[in-house]
Design a protein around this motif. Structure first.
Motif, PDB file in Angstrom:
ATOM      1  N   PRO A  71       0.807  -1.219   0.000  1.00  0.00           N
ATOM      2  CA  PRO A  71       0.000   0.000   0.000  1.00  0.00           C
ATOM      3  C   PRO A  71       0.844   1.276   0.000  1.00  0.00           C
ATOM      4  CG  PRO A  71      -0.092  -1.071   2.140  1.00  0.00           C
ATOM      5  CD  PRO A  71       0.678  -1.979   1.238  1.00  0.00           C
ATOM      6  N   VAL A  72       0.302   2.310  -0.595  1.00  0.00           N
ATOM      7  CA  VAL A  72       0.858   3.661  -0.539  1.00  0.00           C
ATOM      8  C   VAL A  72      -0.171   4.502   0.191  1.00  0.00           C
ATOM      9  CG1 VAL A  72       1.587   5.679  -1.873  1.00  0.00           C
ATOM     10  CG2 VAL A  72       2.153   3.378  -2.690  1.00  0.00           C
ATOM     11  N   ARG A  73       0.285   5.200   1.230  1.00  0.00           N
ATOM     12  CA  ARG A  73      -0.632   6.005   2.036  1.00  0.00           C
ATOM     13  C   ARG A  73      -0.177   7.447   2.074  1.00  0.00           C
ATOM     14  NH1 ARG A  73      -0.984   2.424   7.323  1.00  0.00           N
ATOM     15  NH2 ARG A  73      -0.710   0.471   6.232  1.00  0.00           N
ATOM     16  N   PHE A  74      -1.131   8.326   2.311  1.00  0.00           N
ATOM     17  CA  PHE A  74      -0.873   9.756   2.386  1.00  0.00           C
ATOM     18  C   PHE A  74      -1.326  10.252   3.746  1.00  0.00           C
ATOM     19  CE2 PHE A  74      -1.826   8.413  -1.872  1.00  0.00           C
ATOM     20  CZ  PHE A  74      -0.810   8.975  -2.627  1.00  0.00           C
ATOM     21  N   SER A  75      -0.456  10.979   4.443  1.00  0.00           N
ATOM     22  CA  SER A  75      -0.855  11.527   5.735  1.00  0.00           C
ATOM     23  C   SER A  75      -1.835  12.670   5.514  1.00  0.00           C
ATOM     24  CB  SER A  75       0.376  12.016   6.501  1.00  0.00           C
ATOM     25  OG  SER A  75       0.950  13.134   5.841  1.00  0.00           O
ATOM     26  N   ALA A  76      -2.549  13.012   6.552  1.00  0.00           N
ATOM     27  CA  ALA A  76      -3.495  14.132   6.486  1.00  0.00           C
ATOM     28  C   ALA A  76      -2.793  15.390   6.975  1.00  0.00           C
ATOM     29  CB  ALA A  76      -4.705  13.822   7.358  1.00  0.00           C
ATOM     30  N   GLY A  77      -3.387  16.505   6.728  1.00  0.00           N
ATOM     31  CA  GLY A  77      -2.841  17.763   7.237  1.00  0.00           C
ATOM     32  C   GLY A  77      -2.222  18.614   6.151  1.00  0.00           C
ATOM     33  N   LYS A  78      -1.569  19.685   6.597  1.00  0.00           N
ATOM     34  CA  LYS A  78      -0.982  20.653   5.675  1.00  0.00           C
ATOM     35  C   LYS A  78       0.240  20.108   4.951  1.00  0.00           C
ATOM     36  CE  LYS A  78      -2.270  24.656   8.455  1.00  0.00           C
ATOM     37  NZ  LYS A  78      -1.747  25.775   9.219  1.00  0.00           N
ATOM     38  N   HIS A  79       1.002  19.265   5.605  1.00  0.00           N
ATOM     39  CA  HIS A  79       2.260  18.768   5.050  1.00  0.00           C
ATOM     40  C   HIS A  79       2.151  17.262   4.818  1.00  0.00           C
ATOM     41  CE1 HIS A  79       4.103  22.633   5.800  1.00  0.00           C
ATOM     42  NE2 HIS A  79       3.572  22.606   7.008  1.00  0.00           N
ATOM     43  N   VAL A  80       1.669  16.898   3.655  1.00  0.00           N
ATOM     44  CA  VAL A  80       1.435  15.488   3.345  1.00  0.00           C
ATOM     45  C   VAL A  80       2.755  14.745   3.214  1.00  0.00           C
ATOM     46  CG1 VAL A  80       0.528  13.895   1.606  1.00  0.00           C
ATOM     47  CG2 VAL A  80      -0.774  15.925   2.251  1.00  0.00           C
ATOM     48  N   GLU A  81       2.821  13.605   3.885  1.00  0.00           N
ATOM     49  CA  GLU A  81       3.938  12.682   3.744  1.00  0.00           C
ATOM     50  C   GLU A  81       3.391  11.407   3.116  1.00  0.00           C
ATOM     51  OE1 GLU A  81       7.499  12.146   6.466  1.00  0.00           O
ATOM     52  OE2 GLU A  81       6.190  10.490   7.059  1.00  0.00           O
ATOM     53  N   VAL A  82       4.148  10.860   2.181  1.00  0.00           N
ATOM     54  CA  VAL A  82       3.736   9.658   1.475  1.00  0.00           C
ATOM     55  C   VAL A  82       4.521   8.488   2.050  1.00  0.00           C
ATOM     56  CG1 VAL A  82       3.567   8.544  -0.778  1.00  0.00           C
ATOM     57  CG2 VAL A  82       3.294  11.027  -0.589  1.00  0.00           C
ATOM     58  N   SER A  83       3.815   7.414   2.321  1.00  0.00           N
ATOM     59  CA  SER A  83       4.422   6.204   2.877  1.00  0.00           C
ATOM     60  C   SER A  83       4.141   5.043   1.929  1.00  0.00           C
ATOM     61  CB  SER A  83       3.813   5.921   4.251  1.00  0.00           C
ATOM     62  OG  SER A  83       4.203   4.650   4.714  1.00  0.00           O
ATOM     63  N   ALA A  84       5.208   4.420   1.431  1.00  0.00           N
ATOM     64  CA  ALA A  84       5.075   3.260   0.539  1.00  0.00           C
ATOM     65  C   ALA A  84       5.673   2.049   1.230  1.00  0.00           C
ATOM     66  CB  ALA A  84       5.791   3.523  -0.782  1.00  0.00           C
ATOM     67  N   ARG A  85       4.905   0.971   1.259  1.00  0.00           N
ATOM     68  CA  ARG A  85       5.377  -0.268   1.889  1.00  0.00           C
ATOM     69  C   ARG A  85       5.640  -1.319   0.826  1.00  0.00           C
ATOM     70  NH1 ARG A  85       1.906  -0.915   7.441  1.00  0.00           N
ATOM     71  NH2 ARG A  85       2.642   1.023   8.370  1.00  0.00           N
ATOM     72  N   TYR A  86       6.600  -2.178   1.138  1.00  0.00           N
ATOM     73  CA  TYR A  86       7.009  -3.242   0.229  1.00  0.00           C
ATOM     74  C   TYR A  86       7.325  -4.492   1.050  1.00  0.00           C
ATOM     75  CZ  TYR A  86       8.120   0.945  -2.505  1.00  0.00           C
ATOM     76  OH  TYR A  86       8.057   2.158  -3.145  1.00  0.00           O
ATOM     77  N   THR A  87       7.184  -5.639   0.440  1.00  0.00           N
ATOM     78  CA  THR A  87       7.710  -6.878   1.003  1.00  0.00           C
ATOM     79  C   THR A  87       8.700  -7.433  -0.014  1.00  0.00           C
ATOM     80  OG1 THR A  87       5.900  -8.180   0.073  1.00  0.00           O
ATOM     81  CG2 THR A  87       5.651  -7.430   2.365  1.00  0.00           C
TER      82      THR A  87
END
Length: 161
Positions: free
Chosen positions: A95-111
């Motif tokens: 999954p790729v997720r996006f944080s909420a708020g003014k400063h979005v951070e993207v988190s990508a997970r891998y196996t």
């Protein structure tokens, strides 16, 4: 083995969540967990460094930029993290997720799963090559016998599990 891999991945991601989070432009964080011949990774990058803005997309152009960056996160993982070919590692995007708020951070997970345990040889990185706005990559690596940290600057440097 599948249960062990899930438990290990959850432990690594939990460990990463407890780590002090910083949102600094030009910097990304990569957490890698290795358990035998398999493991998990999580890459976190500010949205601005991936696609040029940090808010939720407001226009079709912004959605296209975001979607293009997500496609790169999924399709170019072998350029982002370079395991030695001798290990025969195959990386699967999660999954790729996006944080909420003014400063979005993207988190990508891998196996990943390898034919041989990826221990004893350098792991190299190409995050700057794929995302030129990222100049600093902070890497944390956890195995069953060690915990290592290093900073990679402009794709120069390695970590050896």
């Amino acid at each position: 083995m599948r249960t062990l891999r899930r438990a290990f991945a959850a432990m690594v991601m939990s460990f990463a969540a407890r780590a002090e989070a910083q949102h600094t432009h030009g910097e990304a964080q990569l957490d890698i967990g290795i358990d035998g011949t398999s493991g998990a990774m999580e890459l976190r990058i500010p949205g601005d460094d991936l696609y040029g803005f940090e808010h939720q997309p407001r226009t079709a152009v912004e959605r296209a930029k975001r979607d293009s960056a997500v496609a790169k996160l999924r399709s170019q993982v072998s350029s982002l993290v370079r395991f030695d070919a001798a290990f025969g590692c195959a990386v699967t995007p999660g999954p790729v997720r996006f944080s909420a708020g003014k400063h979005v951070e993207v988190s990508a997970r891998y196996t990943f799963s390898c034919r041989r345990a990826p221990i004893g040889r350098d792991i190299r990185f190409g995050v700057t090559s794929v995302f030129p706005s990222v100049h600093i990559l902070r890497v944390q690596l956890v195995t069953d016998t060690a915990q290592l940290n290093t900073t990679i600057t402009d794709d120069k440097g390695v970590i050896r599990p």
